[in-house]
Design a protein around this motif. Structure first.
Motif, PDB file in Angstrom:
ATOM      1  N   ARG A  58      -1.611   6.941  13.583  1.00 48.49           N
ATOM      2  CA  ARG A  58      -2.435   6.704  12.387  1.00 48.49           C
ATOM      3  C   ARG A  58      -1.566   6.336  11.193  1.00 48.49           C
ATOM      4  O   ARG A  58      -1.898   5.431  10.418  1.00 48.49           O
ATOM      5  CB  ARG A  58      -3.257   7.944  12.087  1.00 48.49           C
ATOM      6  CG  ARG A  58      -4.465   8.118  13.013  1.00 48.49           C
ATOM      7  CD  ARG A  58      -5.149   9.444  12.791  1.00 48.49           C
ATOM      8  NE  ARG A  58      -6.416   9.511  13.538  1.00 48.49           N
ATOM      9  CZ  ARG A  58      -7.080  10.635  13.756  1.00 48.49           C
ATOM     10  NH1 ARG A  58      -6.615  11.792  13.291  1.00 48.49           N
ATOM     11  NH2 ARG A  58      -8.220  10.609  14.429  1.00 48.49           N
ATOM     12  N   THR A  59      -0.449   7.052  11.044  1.00 49.21           N
ATOM     13  CA  THR A  59       0.451   6.772   9.923  1.00 49.21           C
ATOM     14  C   THR A  59       1.049   5.376  10.040  1.00 49.21           C
ATOM     15  O   THR A  59       1.065   4.600   9.068  1.00 49.21           O
ATOM     16  CB  THR A  59       1.575   7.813   9.878  1.00 49.21           C
ATOM     17  OG1 THR A  59       1.006   9.117   9.695  1.00 49.21           O
ATOM     18  CG2 THR A  59       2.546   7.527   8.740  1.00 49.21           C
ATOM     19  N   ALA A  60       1.552   5.048  11.244  1.00 45.05           N
ATOM     20  CA  ALA A  60       2.204   3.750  11.445  1.00 45.05           C
ATOM     21  C   ALA A  60       1.221   2.598  11.262  1.00 45.05           C
ATOM     22  O   ALA A  60       1.529   1.587  10.608  1.00 45.05           O
ATOM     23  CB  ALA A  60       2.833   3.700  12.839  1.00 45.05           C
ATOM     24  N   ILE A  61       0.040   2.741  11.831  1.00 45.40           N
ATOM     25  CA  ILE A  61      -0.959   1.666  11.747  1.00 45.40           C
ATOM     26  C   ILE A  61      -1.468   1.514  10.322  1.00 45.40           C
ATOM     27  O   ILE A  61      -1.656   0.389   9.832  1.00 45.40           O
ATOM     28  CB  ILE A  61      -2.114   1.946  12.724  1.00 45.40           C
ATOM     29  CG1 ILE A  61      -1.611   1.825  14.176  1.00 45.40           C
ATOM     30  CG2 ILE A  61      -3.286   0.991  12.489  1.00 45.40           C
ATOM     31  CD1 ILE A  61      -2.600   2.298  15.218  1.00 45.40           C
ATOM     32  N   ARG A  62      -1.666   2.628   9.645  1.00 49.91           N
ATOM     33  CA  ARG A  62      -2.106   2.555   8.246  1.00 49.91           C
ATOM     34  C   ARG A  62      -1.078   1.836   7.387  1.00 49.91           C
ATOM     35  O   ARG A  62      -1.406   0.948   6.593  1.00 49.91           O
ATOM     36  CB  ARG A  62      -2.335   3.971   7.708  1.00 49.91           C
ATOM     37  CG  ARG A  62      -2.820   4.016   6.253  1.00 49.91           C
ATOM     38  CD  ARG A  62      -2.569   5.382   5.652  1.00 49.91           C
ATOM     39  NE  ARG A  62      -1.132   5.665   5.609  1.00 49.91           N
ATOM     40  CZ  ARG A  62      -0.614   6.889   5.608  1.00 49.91           C
ATOM     41  NH1 ARG A  62      -1.419   7.940   5.669  1.00 49.91           N
ATOM     42  NH2 ARG A  62       0.700   7.060   5.553  1.00 49.91           N
TER      43      ARG A  62
ATOM     44  N   LEU B 197      -1.680  -1.705   5.582  1.00 41.34           N
ATOM     45  CA  LEU B 197      -1.559  -1.799   4.129  1.00 41.34           C
ATOM     46  C   LEU B 197      -0.554  -2.866   3.720  1.00 41.34           C
ATOM     47  O   LEU B 197      -0.784  -3.634   2.773  1.00 41.34           O
ATOM     48  CB  LEU B 197      -1.125  -0.438   3.557  1.00 41.34           C
ATOM     49  CG  LEU B 197      -2.211   0.619   3.365  1.00 41.34           C
ATOM     50  CD1 LEU B 197      -1.589   1.954   2.938  1.00 41.34           C
ATOM     51  CD2 LEU B 197      -3.229   0.154   2.326  1.00 41.34           C
ATOM     52  N   ASP B 198       0.562  -2.899   4.444  1.00 46.36           N
ATOM     53  CA  ASP B 198       1.596  -3.880   4.123  1.00 46.36           C
ATOM     54  C   ASP B 198       1.071  -5.302   4.314  1.00 46.36           C
ATOM     55  O   ASP B 198       1.297  -6.190   3.477  1.00 46.36           O
ATOM     56  CB  ASP B 198       2.815  -3.635   5.006  1.00 46.36           C
ATOM     57  CG  ASP B 198       3.994  -4.506   4.610  1.00 46.36           C
ATOM     58  OD1 ASP B 198       4.409  -4.450   3.435  1.00 46.36           O
ATOM     59  OD2 ASP B 198       4.505  -5.246   5.476  1.00 46.36           O
ATOM     60  N   ALA B 199       0.355  -5.523   5.433  1.00 52.55           N
ATOM     61  CA  ALA B 199      -0.195  -6.859   5.706  1.00 52.55           C
ATOM     62  C   ALA B 199      -1.242  -7.242   4.668  1.00 52.55           C
ATOM     63  O   ALA B 199      -1.260  -8.380   4.153  1.00 52.55           O
ATOM     64  CB  ALA B 199      -0.794  -6.887   7.108  1.00 52.55           C
ATOM     65  N   ASN B 200      -2.125  -6.310   4.324  1.00 50.80           N
ATOM     66  CA  ASN B 200      -3.170  -6.597   3.342  1.00 50.80           C
ATOM     67  C   ASN B 200      -2.593  -6.815   1.949  1.00 50.80           C
ATOM     68  O   ASN B 200      -3.071  -7.654   1.171  1.00 50.80           O
ATOM     69  CB  ASN B 200      -4.190  -5.462   3.305  1.00 50.80           C
ATOM     70  CG  ASN B 200      -5.005  -5.371   4.583  1.00 50.80           C
ATOM     71  OD1 ASN B 200      -5.066  -6.331   5.366  1.00 50.80           O
ATOM     72  ND2 ASN B 200      -5.629  -4.211   4.823  1.00 50.80           N
ATOM     73  N   ALA B 201      -1.555  -6.050   1.600  1.00 50.58           N
ATOM     74  CA  ALA B 201      -0.917  -6.217   0.293  1.00 50.58           C
ATOM     75  C   ALA B 201      -0.241  -7.572   0.187  1.00 50.58           C
ATOM     76  O   ALA B 201      -0.319  -8.247  -0.855  1.00 50.58           O
ATOM     77  CB  ALA B 201       0.092  -5.095   0.062  1.00 50.58           C
ATOM     78  N   THR B 202       0.417  -7.990   1.268  1.00 51.61           N
ATOM     79  CA  THR B 202       1.077  -9.304   1.273  1.00 51.61           C
ATOM     80  C   THR B 202       0.054 -10.416   1.108  1.00 51.61           C
ATOM     81  O   THR B 202       0.270 -11.387   0.365  1.00 51.61           O
ATOM     82  CB  THR B 202       1.866  -9.491   2.578  1.00 51.61           C
ATOM     83  OG1 THR B 202       2.846  -8.451   2.675  1.00 51.61           O
ATOM     84  CG2 THR B 202       2.562 -10.845   2.607  1.00 51.61           C
TER      85      THR B 202
ATOM     86  N   SER C 105       2.295  -5.619  -3.394  1.00 49.03           N
ATOM     87  CA  SER C 105       3.087  -4.812  -2.461  1.00 49.03           C
ATOM     88  C   SER C 105       2.425  -3.457  -2.261  1.00 49.03           C
ATOM     89  O   SER C 105       1.606  -3.008  -3.081  1.00 49.03           O
ATOM     90  CB  SER C 105       4.507  -4.614  -2.997  1.00 49.03           C
ATOM     91  OG  SER C 105       4.491  -3.828  -4.181  1.00 49.03           O
ATOM     92  N   VAL C 106       2.803  -2.797  -1.175  1.00 53.44           N
ATOM     93  CA  VAL C 106       2.256  -1.474  -0.882  1.00 53.44           C
ATOM     94  C   VAL C 106       2.662  -0.484  -1.971  1.00 53.44           C
ATOM     95  O   VAL C 106       1.871   0.356  -2.405  1.00 53.44           O
ATOM     96  CB  VAL C 106       2.733  -0.985   0.503  1.00 53.44           C
ATOM     97  CG1 VAL C 106       2.295   0.463   0.738  1.00 53.44           C
ATOM     98  CG2 VAL C 106       2.197  -1.877   1.601  1.00 53.44           C
ATOM     99  N   ASP C 107       3.907  -0.586  -2.449  1.00 52.33           N
ATOM    100  CA  ASP C 107       4.383   0.330  -3.494  1.00 52.33           C
ATOM    101  C   ASP C 107       3.535   0.218  -4.748  1.00 52.33           C
ATOM    102  O   ASP C 107       3.218   1.225  -5.399  1.00 52.33           O
ATOM    103  CB  ASP C 107       5.845   0.041  -3.827  1.00 52.33           C
ATOM    104  CG  ASP C 107       6.781   0.428  -2.705  1.00 52.33           C
ATOM    105  OD1 ASP C 107       6.367   1.259  -1.861  1.00 52.33           O
ATOM    106  OD2 ASP C 107       7.915  -0.091  -2.658  1.00 52.33           O
ATOM    107  N   ALA C 108       3.163  -1.017  -5.085  1.00 51.51           N
ATOM    108  CA  ALA C 108       2.334  -1.221  -6.278  1.00 51.51           C
ATOM    109  C   ALA C 108       0.935  -0.656  -6.076  1.00 51.51           C
ATOM    110  O   ALA C 108       0.346  -0.065  -6.991  1.00 51.51           O
ATOM    111  CB  ALA C 108       2.258  -2.705  -6.609  1.00 51.51           C
TER     112      ALA C 108
END
Length: 389
Positions: A128-132, A136-141, A146-149
């Protein structure tokens, strides 16, 4: 040099127990059980969990690689192996024949972990952690950020005002173990002491013994002998427990636990001595073995009360009872262990317990002395107190 009479009686009590096969078997049986339980826990804690993950597509295999990274990073005792097969049927067959633990594949709205009859909890959490994170990274890109933002300011951390949560758990477990040890020692040795007194009384052996030594010396020897045995048995159990703790993930708490155990030893000696005197009186009040159940009922209830107070009380009630004998024999060491009592509070509780024990010894000695040679039937406390010496 001739030893004091009470020392002779104490030696006799100790030798009698050490030559009793039932006592030896029960003691070493409990040690074996304790060592086995701790050994199994240590083995389970050090055991590496291996999970085989099968995939049937390149995208799933790439995602499984991220699951592997997260799982092994979060727990160094987790090992994930990956295998990619040709199609879904082959992946399903691998799970069916248990050559793989789970099959990771894409679903209608995300990802699916398929297991034969269950999915390991720690592997599921890592997935769950890895997929989330990957999603998130793909959607943010895709959104040009970015995910951090996106996650800035959303982190949640924990702090503890009083103590470490793991230490609190260890303190609770050790406190329960110490309470159980005190209960078992007080009840088993106390009941054995009472039965020993009434057997000597019923067989009139005590009439011969008391022509050679004073009744108070006999009482002191019996209490001292059983106290030495109870202390030795308790020390054996505690030593096995502390050694076992060094093989677990909680070995860092050993200094704190050892300090509290030191207080427990002191409180145990005084508290057990107090109760042992009363158990001896319970035996002296009886004229037959069958009477012991009646004469010892108040002590049985008191001993159980101490045990359940250690398990069930908290807050102000626990603080108050930790100064009240004989409850303080368990509750104060438990409070020292969990950090809610300062050393001076332990000293105050110990002083109260010692003073109470001294008073109980004086009262018990009088009751014991005046009832031991009375064989006309079961005596009440009032009858024993008013009986002339």
């Amino acid at each position: 040099m001739t030893s004091a009479p009470w020392m002779t009686v104490a030696r006799r009590e100790i030798v009698t127990k050490l030559t009793d096969r039932t006592f030896l078997l029960s003691t070493f049986g409990l040690v074996l059980i304790l060592a086995t339980v701790l050994g199994v826990q240590a083995w389970m804690a050090g055991k590496t969990s291996e999970y085989a993950v099968v995939t049937s597509s390149s995208a799933a295999h790439q995602m499984a690689g991220q699951v592997e990274t997260v799982a092994e990073k979060s727990d160094d005792k987790v090992l994930v192996t990956l295998e990619q097969v040709s199609d879904d049927d082959a992946a399903r067959a691998a799970v069916e024949d248990e050559s793989a633990d789970v099959w990771l594949h894409e679903g209608d709205n995300g990802w699916v972990l398929t297991g034969r009859d269950d999915v390991p909890g720690d592997l599921l959490a890592s997935a769950r952690t890895a997929i989330r994170d990957a999603t998130l990274d793909a959607n943010a890109t895709a959104a040009g950020t970015s995910v951090d933002a996106l996650t800035s300011g959303s982190e949640v951390s924990t702090t503890f005002l009083d103590k470490d949560a793991d230490l609190a758990g260890v303190a609770k477990a050790v406190g329960f173990a110490l309470a159980l040890l005190f209960y078992l020692a007080s009840f088993t040795f106390g009941l054995a002491l009472a039965n020993s007194v009434v057997e000597e009384k019923a067989s009139r052996i005590v009439e011969i013994i008391t022509t050679k030594i004073a009744v108070r010396q006999l009482l002191a020897g019996k209490v001292a002998g059983n106290l030495a045995l109870a202390f030795a048995q308790m020390a054996l159990f505690v030593a096995v427990g502390l050694v076992g703790l060094t093989f677990t993930d909680y070995d860092r708490f050993l200094p704190a636990v050892s300090g509290a155990v030191g207080w427990f030893v002191v409180f145990f000696v005084v508290g057990f001595g107090l109760l042992a005197c009363l158990w001896a009186v319970a035996g002296a009040l009886a004229s037959r073995t069958e009477d012991v159940q009646t004469t010892s009922t108040p002590l049985t209830m008191l001993t159980m009360g101490v045990f359940f107070a250690a398990l069930l009380t908290s807050g102000t009630t626990q603080v108050v009872l930790s100064f009240v004998p004989p409850f303080s024999a368990i509750l104060m060491p438990m409070r020292v262990l969990d950090g809610s009592a300062a050393w001076w509070q332990a000293l105050v509780a110990l002083a109260i317990l010692v003073a109470t024990a001294a008073l109980v010894v004086r009262v018990a000695a009088r009751l014991y002395q005046r009832s031991l040679l009375q064989t006309q039937g079961r005596l009440s406390l009032r009858q024993a107190w008013s009986t002339p010496e």
